[in-house]
Design a protein around this motif. Sequence first.
Motif, PDB file in Angstrom:
ATOM      1  N   UNK A   1       0.795  -1.398   0.095  1.00 16.89           N
ATOM      2  CA  UNK A   1      -0.148   0.138   0.129  1.00 16.89           C
ATOM      3  C   UNK A   1       0.846   1.205  -0.010  1.00 16.89           C
ATOM      4  N   UNK A   2       2.058   1.209   0.162  1.00 10.75           N
ATOM      5  CA  UNK A   2       3.145   2.222   0.082  1.00 10.75           C
ATOM      6  C   UNK A   2       2.973   3.091   1.355  1.00 10.75           C
ATOM      7  N   UNK A   3       3.618   4.293   1.486  1.00  7.56           N
ATOM      8  CA  UNK A   3       3.598   4.979   2.911  1.00  7.56           C
ATOM      9  C   UNK A   3       3.385   6.390   2.385  1.00  7.56           C
ATOM     10  N   UNK A   4       2.448   7.159   3.091  1.00 11.96           N
ATOM     11  CA  UNK A   4       2.172   8.494   2.844  1.00 11.96           C
ATOM     12  C   UNK A   4       2.521   9.310   4.049  1.00 11.96           C
ATOM     13  N   UNK A   5       3.453  10.232   3.766  1.00 14.55           N
ATOM     14  CA  UNK A   5       3.779  11.271   4.681  1.00 14.55           C
ATOM     15  C   UNK A   5       4.161  10.678   6.110  1.00 14.55           C
ATOM     16  N   UNK A   6       4.957   9.567   6.221  1.00 17.23           N
ATOM     17  CA  UNK A   6       5.156   9.103   7.381  1.00 17.23           C
ATOM     18  C   UNK A   6       6.600   9.234   7.965  1.00 17.23           C
ATOM     19  N   UNK A   7       7.159   9.344   9.161  1.00 18.84           N
ATOM     20  CA  UNK A   7       8.543   9.487   9.602  1.00 18.84           C
ATOM     21  C   UNK A   7       8.808   7.854   9.904  1.00 18.84           C
ATOM     22  N   UNK A   8       9.843   7.601   9.245  1.00 15.83           N
ATOM     23  CA  UNK A   8      10.469   6.230   9.655  1.00 15.83           C
ATOM     24  C   UNK A   8      11.823   6.599  10.000  1.00 15.83           C
ATOM     25  N   UNK A   9      12.231   5.781  11.174  1.00 12.13           N
ATOM     26  CA  UNK A   9      13.855   5.872  11.581  1.00 12.13           C
ATOM     27  C   UNK A   9      14.342   4.581  11.380  1.00 12.13           C
ATOM     28  N   UNK A  10      15.418   4.834  10.551  1.00 15.65           N
ATOM     29  CA  UNK A  10      16.014   3.531  10.287  1.00 15.65           C
ATOM     30  C   UNK A  10      17.643   3.797  10.618  1.00 15.65           C
ATOM     31  N   UNK A  11      18.236   2.902  11.224  1.00 17.08           N
ATOM     32  CA  UNK A  11      19.700   3.115  11.525  1.00 17.08           C
ATOM     33  C   UNK A  11      19.824   4.615  12.180  1.00 17.08           C
ATOM     34  N   UNK A  12      18.907   4.838  13.225  1.00 16.88           N
ATOM     35  CA  UNK A  12      18.938   6.261  13.892  1.00 16.88           C
ATOM     36  C   UNK A  12      18.686   7.439  13.130  1.00 16.88           C
ATOM     37  N   UNK A  13      18.408   7.155  11.613  1.00  6.91           N
ATOM     38  CA  UNK A  13      18.322   8.209  10.833  1.00  6.91           C
ATOM     39  C   UNK A  13      16.823   8.336  10.437  1.00  6.91           C
ATOM     40  N   UNK A  14      16.176   9.565  10.505  1.00  5.02           N
ATOM     41  CA  UNK A  14      14.881   9.829  10.114  1.00  5.02           C
ATOM     42  C   UNK A  14      14.570   9.974   8.654  1.00  5.02           C
ATOM     43  N   UNK A  15      13.474   9.396   8.019  1.00  7.34           N
ATOM     44  CA  UNK A  15      12.988   9.908   6.912  1.00  7.34           C
ATOM     45  C   UNK A  15      11.463  10.049   6.665  1.00  7.34           C
ATOM     46  N   UNK A  16      11.462  11.089   5.832  1.00 10.93           N
ATOM     47  CA  UNK A  16      10.165  11.670   5.869  1.00 10.93           C
ATOM     48  C   UNK A  16       9.668  11.454   4.350  1.00 10.93           C
ATOM     49  N   UNK A  17       8.428  11.211   4.039  1.00  9.36           N
ATOM     50  CA  UNK A  17       7.999  11.226   2.719  1.00  9.36           C
ATOM     51  C   UNK A  17       7.264  10.065   2.312  1.00  9.36           C
ATOM     52  N   UNK A  18       6.775   9.963   1.181  1.00  9.64           N
ATOM     53  CA  UNK A  18       5.792   8.931   0.504  1.00  9.64           C
ATOM     54  C   UNK A  18       6.636   7.747  -0.093  1.00  9.64           C
ATOM     55  N   UNK A  19       5.896   6.682  -0.226  1.00  4.25           N
ATOM     56  CA  UNK A  19       6.423   5.561  -1.118  1.00  4.25           C
ATOM     57  C   UNK A  19       5.233   5.062  -1.732  1.00  4.25           C
ATOM     58  N   UNK A  20       5.232   5.006  -3.253  1.00  5.93           N
ATOM     59  CA  UNK A  20       4.197   4.448  -3.915  1.00  5.93           C
ATOM     60  C   UNK A  20       3.678   3.113  -3.588  1.00  5.93           C
ATOM     61  N   UNK A  21       2.549   2.939  -3.815  1.00  4.60           N
ATOM     62  CA  UNK A  21       1.839   1.575  -3.687  1.00  4.60           C
ATOM     63  C   UNK A  21       2.356   0.747  -4.939  1.00  4.60           C
ATOM     64  N   UNK A  22       2.175  -0.536  -4.605  1.00  8.78           N
ATOM     65  CA  UNK A  22       2.380  -1.732  -5.625  1.00  8.78           C
ATOM     66  C   UNK A  22       1.274  -2.240  -6.012  1.00  8.78           C
ATOM     67  N   UNK A  23       1.108  -3.101  -7.369  1.00  8.83           N
ATOM     68  CA  UNK A  23       0.360  -3.868  -7.656  1.00  8.83           C
ATOM     69  C   UNK A  23       0.614  -5.501  -7.231  1.00  8.83           C
ATOM     70  N   UNK A  24       1.206  -5.600  -6.221  1.00 10.78           N
ATOM     71  CA  UNK A  24       1.730  -7.039  -6.042  1.00 10.78           C
ATOM     72  C   UNK A  24       0.687  -7.863  -5.465  1.00 10.78           C
ATOM     73  N   UNK A  25       0.696  -9.132  -5.886  1.00 14.69           N
ATOM     74  CA  UNK A  25      -0.300 -10.091  -5.030  1.00 14.69           C
ATOM     75  C   UNK A  25       0.537 -10.372  -3.505  1.00 14.69           C
ATOM     76  N   UNK A  26      -0.287 -11.051  -2.736  1.00 17.69           N
ATOM     77  CA  UNK A  26       0.437 -11.348  -1.664  1.00 17.69           C
ATOM     78  C   UNK A  26       1.396 -12.049  -1.574  1.00 17.69           C
ATOM     79  N   UNK A  27       1.515 -13.286  -2.670  1.00 17.43           N
ATOM     80  CA  UNK A  27       2.598 -14.219  -2.680  1.00 17.43           C
ATOM     81  C   UNK A  27       3.874 -13.539  -3.185  1.00 17.43           C
ATOM     82  N   UNK A  28       3.609 -12.460  -4.094  1.00 14.87           N
ATOM     83  CA  UNK A  28       4.722 -11.635  -4.480  1.00 14.87           C
ATOM     84  C   UNK A  28       5.164 -10.626  -3.434  1.00 14.87           C
ATOM     85  N   UNK A  29       4.599 -10.385  -2.422  1.00 14.04           N
ATOM     86  CA  UNK A  29       4.797  -9.214  -1.462  1.00 14.04           C
ATOM     87  C   UNK A  29       5.855 -10.177  -0.558  1.00 14.04           C
ATOM     88  N   UNK A  30       5.201 -11.373  -0.475  1.00 15.20           N
ATOM     89  CA  UNK A  30       6.179 -12.425   0.419  1.00 15.20           C
ATOM     90  C   UNK A  30       7.531 -12.798  -0.126  1.00 15.20           C
TER      91      UNK A  30
END
Length: 139
Positions: free
Chosen positions: A80-109
């Motif tokens: 489903x992507x990410x909409x305007x969320x702050x994510x902290x990875x390796x102690x560094x914050x990222x803010x922004x969006x990530x587009x959704x995909x059309x992947x089926x559940x098996x493809x997500x896995x």
Amino acid sequence: MKLKAISVIALLIGILAIACQSDEQLEFKRYYTSGVLLYQQKCQNCHGTKGEGLSNLIPPLTDTAYLKKNKAQLGCMVKYGIKETIITVNGKSYEGAMPATDLAPVEVAQVLTYIGNSFGNHMGTITSEQADVYLKECK
């Protein structure tokens, strides 16, 4: 003659090695190899060939602790992507969006199995059944 005998023995050893793999190992390889292709098509452009991310804009996929802690949410992020969320990875914050995909559940896995076992990560197989559960819990 010796070369032919060595080739036959090597071929037999190779066949035995493949035949001796467990169902779990075979399942992991199926998910992982399919995940490679999906990652290259859907994720690599932003996250990089080595999962290194993109400077201050796109988080890396190299933080095993973050991936394990947020394992259930990763499927939601991929699907489903990410909409305007702050994510902290390796102690560094990222803010922004990530587009959704059309992947089926098996493809997500499959793509999560690839990401979870590449770039220094070791999370094992994320099955289609697990991805179904994760995706049903998305908010």
